[in-house]
Design a protein around this motif. Structure first.
Motif, mmCIF file in Angstrom:
data_model
loop_
_atom_site.group_PDB
_atom_site.id
_atom_site.type_symbol
_atom_site.label_atom_id
_atom_site.label_comp_id
_atom_site.label_asym_id
_atom_site.label_seq_id
_atom_site.Cartn_x
_atom_site.Cartn_y
_atom_site.Cartn_z
ATOM 1 N N GLY A 159 0.808 -1.212 0.000
ATOM 2 C CA GLY A 159 0.000 0.000 0.000
ATOM 3 C C GLY A 159 0.842 1.263 0.000
ATOM 4 N N ALA A 213 -5.243 1.432 -1.797
ATOM 5 C CA ALA A 213 -6.392 1.332 -0.893
ATOM 6 C C ALA A 213 -6.757 -0.126 -0.623
ATOM 7 N N LYS A 238 -4.165 -1.734 1.798
ATOM 8 C CA LYS A 238 -4.301 -1.285 3.181
ATOM 9 C C LYS A 238 -5.599 -1.785 3.813
ATOM 10 N N LYS A 239 -6.678 -1.762 3.053
ATOM 11 C CA LYS A 239 -7.968 -2.196 3.593
ATOM 12 C C LYS A 239 -7.938 -3.669 3.978
ATOM 13 N N GLU A 248 -9.988 -1.270 7.242
ATOM 14 C CA GLU A 248 -10.711 -0.100 6.736
ATOM 15 C C GLU A 248 -10.972 0.976 7.783
ATOM 16 N N ASP A 276 -4.452 5.189 8.229
ATOM 17 C CA ASP A 276 -3.713 5.053 6.968
ATOM 18 C C ASP A 276 -4.654 4.789 5.799
ATOM 19 N N TYR A 277 -5.654 3.962 6.048
ATOM 20 C CA TYR A 277 -6.630 3.679 4.990
ATOM 21 C C TYR A 277 -7.461 4.923 4.682
#
Length: 291
Positions: free
Chosen positions: A220, A247, A250-251, A258, A262-263
């Motif tokens: 990410g 995205a 990271k999610k 989520e 950071d997300y």
């Protein structure tokens, strides 16, 4: 009197015999005097232990953000590892295969190696990995201190070892991280094209399932930086796709998810890029498909 005289003689013989037995037993228990090879081996082992301790302390210092102390500890570790390399593996280091002919290289590979030679090769590989790891950590310290030239040198030296043809497969992941860090240096120097190339080279390896996989914070991170670089150049297709991949990584990462800031940051940046892309379309720009 005769009896007493004979008794004394017998006692004397018994005492001498007992002393001889004790000396014999002591000789069997006491270690033999060590030669120069054993002493050199013991010295190398001590240097390796001291280097491992210094490196471990340096890593802790980095986590504590005590970068000056970290640099000193890791430099100490590196100097000890280099000393072992120079003393224990001098002959191996003097062989430059780039100067050998193809036939000489094949002949060298065909020769059956003794167990001692196999062990020494394994020890050399481990030592070189430790040296490269030290240089990576020193590069991290230099990068935090904005000493970009030094950081590049350390990362490049580490990559040189990771990319060695004898270790390339085994150190593939480490080489990818070195490329990522070199990308960070290029990014800070605004060398956009070089940064893109390094990040793409790194993520291509790291997102492989045998390394990090696609759902990892590092993936990410790399795609976020690639998206920013593409956005600066208005490469809309590449930019929006990179934000989408960032995205997603990271999610779906176990350590982020989520609901992590950071997300949220990635979604915010992705949204801003979509606004810019909308303005691009309003002014007659070309539409792109990025998913």
């Amino acid at each position: 009197m005769g009896f007493l005289k004979n008794s004394k003689k017998k006692s004397k013989k018994t005492e001498i015999s007992d002393v001889a037995t004790i000396v014999s037993k002591l000789e069997s228990v006491l270690p033999e005097e060590e030669g120069p090879e054993a002493e050199a081996e013991r010295l190398s082992e001590r240097r390796m232990r001291d280097a491992k301790t210094a490196y471990g302390l340096g890593k802790i210092d980095i986590e504590r953000k005590e970068y000056e102390v970290a640099g000193n500890n890791i430099r100490e570790a590196l100097s000890l590892y280099m000393l072992v390399l120079e003393t224990d593996f001098k002959e191996e280091e003097e062989v430059d295969e780039s100067q050998l002919t193809f036939a000489e290289i094949q002949k060298k590979k065909a020769n059956k190696k003794s167990p001692e030679e196999i062990k020494k090769e394994k020890d050399l590989k481990i030592l070189k990995k430790k040296i490269a790891d030290c240089r990576m950590q020193l590069g991290e310290v230099a990068l935090v201190k904005e000493e970009l030239e030094s950081a590049r040198g350390y990362f490049q030296d580490a990559l040189y070892i990771y990319d060695d043809r004898d270790y390339a497969d085994e150190f593939e992941k480490d080489a990818a991280f070195a490329n990522m860090k070199l990308g960070d240096v290029a990014f800070r120097e605004a060398d956009d094209e070089h940064a893109k190339d390094l990040y793409k080279r790194a993520v291509e390896v790291l997102e492989n399932e045998k390394h990090l996989g696609w759902a990892d914070p590092v993936i990410g991170y790399i795609y976020k930086l690639l998206a920013e670089l593409y956005l600066d150049d208005e490469q809309w297709k590449e930019c929006l796709k990179a934000y989408s991949l960032s995205a997603g990584a990271k999610k779906n990462s176990e350590s982020i998810g989520e609901f992590h800031p950071d997300y949220a940051e990635i979604m915010f940046r992705w949204g801003k890029s979509l606004v810019r892309y909308g303005r691009h379309l309003e002014h007659g720009g070309e539409d792109v498909v990025y998913v």
